[in-house]
Design a protein around this motif. Structure first.
Motif, PDB file in Angstrom:
ATOM      1  N   LEU A  49     -42.705  56.369  58.201  1.00 43.33           N
ATOM      2  CA  LEU A  49     -42.735  57.826  58.239  1.00 43.33           C
ATOM      3  C   LEU A  49     -42.717  58.355  56.812  1.00 43.33           C
ATOM      4  O   LEU A  49     -41.735  58.174  56.089  1.00 43.33           O
ATOM      5  N   VAL A  68     -38.475  67.187  58.906  1.00 40.24           N
ATOM      6  CA  VAL A  68     -37.618  66.029  59.120  1.00 40.24           C
ATOM      7  C   VAL A  68     -36.193  66.442  58.762  1.00 40.24           C
ATOM      8  O   VAL A  68     -35.941  66.919  57.655  1.00 40.24           O
ATOM      9  N   LEU A  85     -33.851  67.520  67.800  1.00 38.43           N
ATOM     10  CA  LEU A  85     -35.154  67.078  68.289  1.00 38.43           C
ATOM     11  C   LEU A  85     -35.482  67.724  69.628  1.00 38.43           C
ATOM     12  O   LEU A  85     -36.603  68.185  69.866  1.00 38.43           O
ATOM     13  N   ARG A  92     -39.537  67.383  63.716  1.00 43.27           N
ATOM     14  CA  ARG A  92     -40.460  66.369  64.235  1.00 43.27           C
ATOM     15  C   ARG A  92     -39.791  64.997  64.226  1.00 43.27           C
ATOM     16  O   ARG A  92     -40.101  64.133  65.040  1.00 43.27           O
ATOM     17  N   ALA A  93     -38.875  64.787  63.278  1.00 45.83           N
ATOM     18  CA  ALA A  93     -38.140  63.525  63.166  1.00 45.83           C
ATOM     19  C   ALA A  93     -36.809  63.821  62.502  1.00 45.83           C
ATOM     20  O   ALA A  93     -36.608  64.889  61.921  1.00 45.83           O
ATOM     21  N   LYS A 141     -37.202  60.027  66.739  1.00 41.31           N
ATOM     22  CA  LYS A 141     -38.290  60.924  67.119  1.00 41.31           C
ATOM     23  C   LYS A 141     -38.240  61.149  68.629  1.00 41.31           C
ATOM     24  O   LYS A 141     -37.723  60.302  69.371  1.00 41.31           O
ATOM     25  N   ARG A 142     -38.789  62.254  69.071  1.00 43.13           N
ATOM     26  CA  ARG A 142     -38.996  62.398  70.506  1.00 43.13           C
ATOM     27  C   ARG A 142     -39.885  61.251  70.986  1.00 43.13           C
ATOM     28  O   ARG A 142     -40.840  60.874  70.304  1.00 43.13           O
ATOM     29  N   ASP A 202     -43.620  61.835  70.964  1.00 47.43           N
ATOM     30  CA  ASP A 202     -44.214  61.834  69.630  1.00 47.43           C
ATOM     31  C   ASP A 202     -44.321  60.420  69.070  1.00 47.43           C
ATOM     32  O   ASP A 202     -45.305  60.069  68.403  1.00 47.43           O
ATOM     33  N   ALA A 203     -43.302  59.606  69.333  1.00 46.22           N
ATOM     34  CA  ALA A 203     -43.331  58.229  68.838  1.00 46.22           C
ATOM     35  C   ALA A 203     -44.479  57.448  69.465  1.00 46.22           C
ATOM     36  O   ALA A 203     -45.159  56.670  68.792  1.00 46.22           O
ATOM     37  N   ASP A 218     -47.723  58.612  67.910  1.00 46.95           N
ATOM     38  CA  ASP A 218     -47.903  58.194  66.519  1.00 46.95           C
ATOM     39  C   ASP A 218     -48.037  56.686  66.360  1.00 46.95           C
ATOM     40  O   ASP A 218     -48.212  56.195  65.238  1.00 46.95           O
ATOM     41  N   ASP A 270     -45.682  54.442  66.836  1.00 44.04           N
ATOM     42  CA  ASP A 270     -44.481  53.898  66.198  1.00 44.04           C
ATOM     43  C   ASP A 270     -43.960  52.681  66.938  1.00 44.04           C
ATOM     44  O   ASP A 270     -44.074  52.570  68.164  1.00 44.04           O
TER      45      ASP A 270
END
Length: 907
Positions: free
Chosen positions: A105, A114, A189, A195-196, A248-249, A252-253, A256, A258
């Motif tokens: 990130l 963040v 969050l 966002r993070a 992260k939510r 979203d993870a 992305d 992640d």
């Protein structure tokens, strides 16, 4: 909790483990990192021979290796401030950076703010080292000491140094602090504030190797071992360490790409209130309530919880009370799983205080990620008060593997703080996910490796090359994706494209072989379809020792040396102009301010780490020590002790030449670029910016008149004065002008006056200057501006300096004067030519604009004031933070260098 939160990154340093990976392996291997200290170690820690020999002395503890080391240069911290800073803050900052690396990130690619939620223990470094040293015994309330050691600045320093824009707060609830910080991060969050988020804690007590005095009935163990759940339980042992997670939510993870260690499904925090026998006593009813609340918030069936990382301090009374509350809470909601295990890593690494909760969370997350529960050490015979035969829990004496057919579906973590704040979290296993489809054959992925300097870039490339030299290296797509979107973009870069592992290795080998390193980033960013974040080697930090030794001599009088002023309080002396001690005194002040020994007479203040805020302190001390007037632009050009000494002697002897009004920022060949100072009247930021631009044309800075009686009453008069100074050096055009903020507006008026006089202005560049329409009207009187100054001070992020000092040095008066000039100015004609505007991507805060009665206008309105083209290039940050150290000022410098390059080639 209404939103599932993924744990996408983690980092930490623990007793016997320099990373979370080493911590995990140590737990599996049953390592006890609590160790015995030698008599020599305790003596060096300041323990008297009598206490070392005492039968009640327990010579054990869990110390953290290399707690005195820190890469000050990487984080833009001066040597002095690094020595003053509590090692807890240094370690947490470093671990926060490592956690972001592990998560892949980068702030510039985070997709939103963040946040930082952090916890720390009391600064024992302040008490045991700083305030017991000869240097700082009387500096308890000085700004640098407080900024380096107060809990308030733990989280905000991380946000500042790593450029994180979400909520930033220090969370304190004793032992439960860091799990409470995780709870607050999850709430932030869920509300969509960030966002993070980074969440975690740090606790390092100095001296680390002193051992402790055993007290019957106290919390500390009589034999120096923490025996959680065992019949021989007799207390805990203090541990030292740090843990940080990146959250992260879940949605979203997944979007992305992640890597997900675990998913936090529910958290809860409460307090016992007065329903217990004493303030420091545990509250079983409060613990029971918070556990049930977290389970219910998670939406996970309680029967799925197969492991609980308990608070587990190893006390004979506390452990049974906790286990009974845990059992009652889970039975009320239909759990736990029939074969649920319990454990506590305090037996391995000691009680980490403010870092205990997040470290327990890390262990639970790794258990879910690896589908394995480590064995509990120091456990032989159950504590009979636990009544384990009546409880639905088992203590694992060997590590437990969970097969795919019967996975560990959920785990939980408890952390209970002295004073009654309880926290509990319920985690689920990471979701199963398919690998992204393989990229199209022949697709060339952009590979970006960056660092702060060439040496670090080579080290970074070398470690990445070794990482790829395995039988099954990670996909080229995932390596490129992680490097481009998951790493900070630093000034020195090596950029190439690769479609295969061979091309990837060849591109790295080219840099190692000394080939030129391209640095142009791909214009489209990542446009190559789905990819996955992966673990890659971290940045090669250069850790050095930064330490203040206490004065431990018996009867020593702790006071500042007579010839070196204490921080912020220099003693005025009379010095003869020919006194050979002037140079030594100047060097002494610089060494104290920068925290560096043996500064040479020709060393450069800025290359040693000096900046504008430290210069305020140095200038103040020089004025006081030598009894002279010294303005900040004078100091800005006096880069070395030799130059400072010559200037001081000239002032003292009355032979100082009149200031030309123009200061050389950088020498070079060709036509100079003249830079106008911003509203504060100083030019330090131009020196910092020049260091980020490629060598080229000379850069000159104009100096705002130091004498208030000589300051022009209108902006047009100020522009005319500056033109007079420029023409002494350069009688004829073409001219090149630029300026930041207020300086940009003055440079614009200078360009108009030069054109009116028949001269050519071939370059006009502004750094985020507001259009004239922003300032029209809205005059503030002196009292109103004084009331607005705190808002201005906060927005400008003038970190590390007392606002009162800035008032005393005249910053307030200069800023108000220049702001008044802007309020009374509007151009009387258009500039005939192009205008380049380096515009900050982020807007200024509305609070500042309101306080100064400014009317927000889009900066594209500059197009109405010129006949040529308005060329706008966006740079990261806002009006003030665009000059922040690291990626921001590097990108601003690169943009300015690009603007100057065409003219330098012609010149």
């Amino acid at each position: 909790m209404s939103e599932a939160v993924a744990v996408v990154g983690m980092a930490g340093r623990f007793p016997g483990a320099s990373s979370t990976g080493e911590l995990w392996q140590g737990l599996l291997d049953g390592v006890e990192s609590v160790r015995r200290f030698s008599d020599e170690e305790m003596a060096e820690a300041g323990v008297s021979p009598q206490r070392i020999a005492s039968s009640s002395r327990v010579p054990r503890g869990a110390d953290l290796a290399d707690a005195d080391l820190f890469d000050a240069g990487f984080f833009g911290v001066t040597q002095r401030d690094a020595r003053l800073m509590d090692p807890q803050h240094r370690v947490f900052l470093t671990c926060a950076m490592r956690a972001l690396e592990d998560a892949g990130l980068a702030p510039h690619h985070a997709g939103g703010p963040v946040g930082v939620f952090a916890s720390t223990s009391l600064s024992t470094y302040l008490l045991a080292n700083v305030l017991r040293s000869a240097e700082y015994a009387d500096a308890a309330l000085s700004y640098p000491v407080l900024l380096g050691n107060d809990k308030d600045f733990l989280a905000t320093r991380v946000s500042y140094k790593l450029d994180l824009r979400g909520p930033s707060m220090t969370v304190q609830s004793a032992c439960s602090s860091s799990l409470t910080a995780v709870h607050l991060a999850c709430q932030s969050l869920a509300r969509g504030e960030v966002r993070a988020a980074l969440a975690g804690g740090v606790s390092i007590t100095f001296p680390q190797t002193s051992g402790y005095e055993y007290q019957e009935g106290g919390i500390l163990s009589r034999d120096g071992h923490c025996r959680v759940f065992d019949a021989e339980s007799a207390g805990t042992v203090k541990g030292n360490g740090c843990g940080v997670v990146v959250l992260k939510r879940l949605a979203d993870a997944l979007e992305d790409g992640d890597r997900i260690y675990a998913v936090i499904r529910g958290t809860a925090v409460n307090n016992d209130g007065s329903d217990k026998i004493g303030f420091t006593a545990p509250g079983p009813l409060g613990q029971r309530a918070v556990i049930r609340a977290a389970v219910e918030a998670s939406g996970i069936p309680a029967s799925h919880v197969g492991y609980v990382e308990t608070h587990g301090t190893g006390t004979a009374v506390g452990d049974p009370l906790e286990l009974h509350a845990l059992t009652a809470a889970y039975r009320e909601v239909g759990g736990p799983a029939p074969d649920c295990r319990i454990g506590s890593l305090k037996a391995n690494v000691g009680h980490l205080d403010a870092a205990a909760g997040v470290t327990g969370l890390i262990k639970a997350a790794l258990a879910l990620f690896h589908q394995k529960v480590p064995r509990q050490i120091n456990y032989d015979t159950p504590n009979p008060h636990l009544r384990l035969d009546e409880q639905p829990y088992a203590v694992p004496v060997e590590s437990v593997d969970y097969p795919p057919t019967a996975p560990l579906r959920a785990a939980a973590v408890s952390s209970f703080g002295l004073g009654g704040t309880n926290a509990h979290a319920v985690l689920g296993a990471p979701p199963e996910r398919e690998e992204p489809p393989a990229g199209q054959p022949g697709v060339r992925y952009p590979v970006v490796v960056s660092a702060r300097d060439a040496e670090a870039l080579t080290a970074q490339v070398s470690s990445l090359r070794a990482h790829l030299d395995v039988a099954e290296p990670p996909a080229v797509r995932d390596v490129a994706y992680t490097l481009l979107t998951g790493r900070a973009l630093l000034p020195v870069r090596h950029v190439f494209e690769a479609a295969t592992h061979d091309e990837l290795r060849a591109g790295l080998d080219a840099q190692l072989a000394g080939a030129p390193s391209p640095s142009a980033l791909p214009e489209e960013g990542w446009a190559h379809g789905p990819a996955t974040k992966i673990s890659l080697p971290g940045y090669p930090l250069r850790q050095e020792r930064h330490w203040i030794e206490p004065d431990t001599r018996a009867g020593a009088v702790v006071a500042a040396p007579a010839d070196t002023p204490a921080a912020g309080a220099a003693k005025s002396v009379t010095v003869d102009a020919a006194d050979d001690g002037v140079l030594e005194r100047v060097i002494g002040l610089l060494e104290q301010g920068l925290g560096i020994d043996q500064i040479a007479p020709d060393d450069d203040f800025y290359e040693l780490g000096g900046d504008s805020m430290l210069a305020v302190e140095i200038v103040t001390s020089l004025r006081s020590v030598f009894g002279i007037e010294l303005d900040f632009d004078d100091f800005a050009r006096l880069r070395t002790p030799d130059e400072m000494t010559a200037h001081i002697r000239a002032v003292l002897s009355g032979t100082k030449a009149a200031h030309s009004g123009v200061t050389s920022v950088r020498e070079g060949a060709g036509t100079p670029v003249y830079l106008v100072p911003p509203a504060g009247g100083t030019n330090f930021l131009y020196f910092r910016l020049a260091a980020q631009t490629a060598p080229g044309a000379p850069l000159r800075a104009l100096s705002f008149p130091a004498d208030a009686a000589l300051r022009p009453g209108t902006l047009r008069e100020l522009a005319a004065l500056y033109i007079e100074w420029i023409r002494r050096e350069q009688p004829q055009g073409p001219y090149r002008l630029g300026g930041y903020s207020f300086g940009g507006n003055v440079a614009f008026e200078m360009a108009l006056q030069l054109q009116r006089a028949g001269e050519r202005v071939e370059l006009l560049v502004m750094l985020d200057a507001h259009v004239p329409e922003t300032y029209v009207g809205g005059h503030l009187d002196s009292e109103e501006f004084k009331a607005a100054f705190p808002v201005l001070f906060e927005a400008a992020a003038v970190r590390g300096v007392d606002p009162q000092m800035l008032r005393e040095q005249g910053f307030l008066d200069v800023w108000q004067h220049n702001h008044d000039l802007l309020k009374g100015y509007y151009p009387d004609r258009r500039f005939e030519g192009d205008l380049l505007l380096l515009q900050a991507e982020e807007p200024e805060g509305e609070a500042l604009l309101d306080a100064l009665r400014m009317n927000p206008r889009d900066k594209s309105v500059w197009g109405n004031h010129i006949t040529g083209r308005l060329l706008i290039e966006k740079v990261p940050g806002d009006h003030f933070s665009m000059f922040d150290e690291g990626d921001r000022i590097a990108r601003l410098g690169a943009a300015l260098g690009s603007a100057l390059a065409p003219y330098e080639q012609e010149g």
